[in-house]
Design a protein around this motif. Structure first.
Motif, mmCIF file in Angstrom:
data_model
loop_
_atom_site.group_PDB
_atom_site.id
_atom_site.type_symbol
_atom_site.label_atom_id
_atom_site.label_comp_id
_atom_site.label_asym_id
_atom_site.label_seq_id
_atom_site.Cartn_x
_atom_site.Cartn_y
_atom_site.Cartn_z
ATOM 1 N N SER A 114 0.848 -1.192 0.000
ATOM 2 C CA SER A 114 0.000 0.000 0.000
ATOM 3 C C SER A 114 0.878 1.234 0.000
ATOM 4 C CB SER A 114 -0.919 -0.001 1.229
ATOM 5 O OG SER A 114 -1.710 1.174 1.268
ATOM 6 N N SER A 118 0.626 5.504 0.098
ATOM 7 C CA SER A 118 -0.300 6.611 0.409
ATOM 8 C C SER A 118 0.322 7.939 0.012
ATOM 9 C CB SER A 118 -0.624 6.620 1.905
ATOM 10 O OG SER A 118 0.558 6.793 2.673
ATOM 11 N N TRP A 170 -4.614 6.549 -1.270
ATOM 12 C CA TRP A 170 -3.683 5.434 -1.325
ATOM 13 C C TRP A 170 -4.054 4.497 -2.459
ATOM 14 C CZ3 TRP A 170 -7.414 5.919 2.433
ATOM 15 C CH2 TRP A 170 -8.381 4.914 2.463
ATOM 16 N N GLN A 199 -3.021 0.369 -3.903
ATOM 17 C CA GLN A 199 -2.452 -0.918 -3.528
ATOM 18 C C GLN A 199 -2.128 -1.733 -4.769
ATOM 19 O OE1 GLN A 199 -5.380 -2.713 -0.950
ATOM 20 N NE2 GLN A 199 -4.604 -1.656 0.877
ATOM 21 N N ARG A 207 3.431 9.525 -5.266
ATOM 22 C CA ARG A 207 3.447 10.423 -4.117
ATOM 23 C C ARG A 207 3.698 11.863 -4.529
ATOM 24 N NH1 ARG A 207 6.223 5.688 -0.637
ATOM 25 N NH2 ARG A 207 4.386 5.190 0.635
#
Length: 401
Positions: free
Chosen positions: A157, A159, A168, A170, A203
């Motif tokens: 995961s 985020s 987030w 996965q 990110r």
């Protein structure tokens, strides 16, 4: 050919008949050779074990850039192509190189550090190489906390904070191998550089088409810049030159150069001590053998004069003396080697801490060199001490007949 064999036979018979003095000569050599073998064995064993231990530990050869740098893939590729570099790969930002690994079936989770890996990674130690975006290698601590084995799958995961909202994504990953604890002692995940770049892009708010993660479109012309890299020197001696290479380019790095220098300094100091003691011991041994040869010529002057009367020249008589010194040298070296072998076993049992390492150790080549050195010293000393055979007159043998 017959005369040298005859002289050798006469020298050996005389050597055996004079057994007590011959034994004293042998023991005198053993008293010199055996301590030198033990000293060199300790030097070679200790320093060799320390050097091998450092060489086996990839962390000692690692060069870690400090601070935020700006390195492109071309620069890292040039580093990887250097003869003194064993492995080099770009590394994404530390804050972006983390992942939360989940094992829903067991209800376990752990946050791990992500490290880029590729062929030749010294930390993998022969483990299968993670390929693509969905294969990883776990450290021993991370695998233990998750209770996962090679071949199993888990969920990773990632985020990010976007427009004040926590988001987030996965993806499923397959564990292809688990590293031993000695290879990497932290919670870590080794993956291809592409997976770390995907996590960093996500990110940073950019899209990752390969994983169907939404975000801003990336500019094709933009060249990725990395803040750091993973780099390992090929050998211990390459660490300091690489440190100087980066210092010349104002790149601050952390290395184990000081620890390596300590081992190298220890080796040089032990070499100096060994050669000083060896020089003193060998000088004393040569003097003792030469004095013994002079005494033997004086003691056996009548026997040697008879040999001269029988037609043997100065060279043959000198060969007689030298051969007896060589007999003592061979026997002394053999007994010294036997004593050292016993001492080596005792020292290794007493001080050995890691299997495969030695407190004292010699190679067959070392025994061979020691034997040659003993024979050379014996020949030289006997020749120096046996020069008095030239003054032996055959008339002394006539008086004795």
């Amino acid at each position: 050919m017959r005369r040298p064999l005859l002289i050798a036979s006469l020298a050996w018979q005389d050597y055996r008949n004079d057994a007590r003095l011959s034994a004293c000569s042998v023991l005198a050599l053993v008293a010199v050779i055996a301590p030198l073998l033990v000293l060199f064995g300790l030097k070679f064993g200790l320093v060799g074990s320390l050097t091998e231990r450092l060489q086996r530990d990839p962390g000692v050869r690692e060069i870690i850039p400090l601070g935020g740098g700006r390195f492109d893939a071309t620069f890292v590729a040039r580093l990887s192509a250097r003869n003194d570099v064993a492995f080099a790969i770009p590394r994404t930002r530390q804050i972006a190189a983390t992942a939360e690994l989940l094992l829903p079936a067991k209800g376990r989770a752990v946050t791990v550090e992500m490290l880029p890996s590729a062929a030749g990674d010294p930390l993998l130690q022969g483990a299968p190489l993670p390929a693509g975006l969905r294969q990883v290698v776990l450290s021993a601590t991370a695998a233990q906390k998750l209770g996962v084995q090679p071949g199993e799958q888990l969920v990773a995961s990632f985020s990010r904070q976007q427009a004040g909202q926590l988001q987030w994504r996965q993806t499923r990953l397959q564990v292809v191998a688990v590293l031993p604890l000695a290879a990497f002692e932290r919670d870590g995940l080794f993956a291809s550089l592409a997976l770390l770049e995907a996590a960093e892009d996500y990110r940073d708010g950019r899209a990752v088409p390969a994983l169907d993660w939404p975000g801003e479109a990336q500019a094709v012309a933009d060249q990725r810049v990395y803040p750091a890299f993973r780099l390992y020197a090929r050998a211990l001696g390459d660490v300091e030159p690489l440190r100087q290479f980066f210092a010349e380019r104002s790149v601050l790095v952390s290395t184990q150069a000081a620890q390596i220098a300590q081992v190298q300094s220890l080796s040089r100091n032990l070499d100096l001590v060994f050669w000083i003691i060896t020089a003193l011991a060998v000088s004393g041994a040569i003097a003792a053998i030469a004095a013994g040869a002079v005494a033997a010529v004086e003691r056996k002057q009548r026997e040697l004069s008879v040999l001269r009367l029988l037609g043997l020249g100065t060279g043959a008589l000198l060969l007689f003396v030298v051969l007896q010194a060589l007999f003592s040298g061979v026997l002394g070296a053999a007994f010294a080697a036997l004593l050292y072998a016993l001492a080596e076993q005792g020292l290794n049992r007493l001080f050995m801490q890691v299997p495969g390492e030695y407190a004292s150790h010699l190679l067959p080549l070392h025994y061979f060199i020691a034997l040659l050195a003993v024979l050379l010293a014996s020949t030289l000393a006997a020749a120096l001490g046996g020069w008095r055979v030239a003054r032996i007159d055959a008339c002394e043998g006539i008086r004795d007949v």
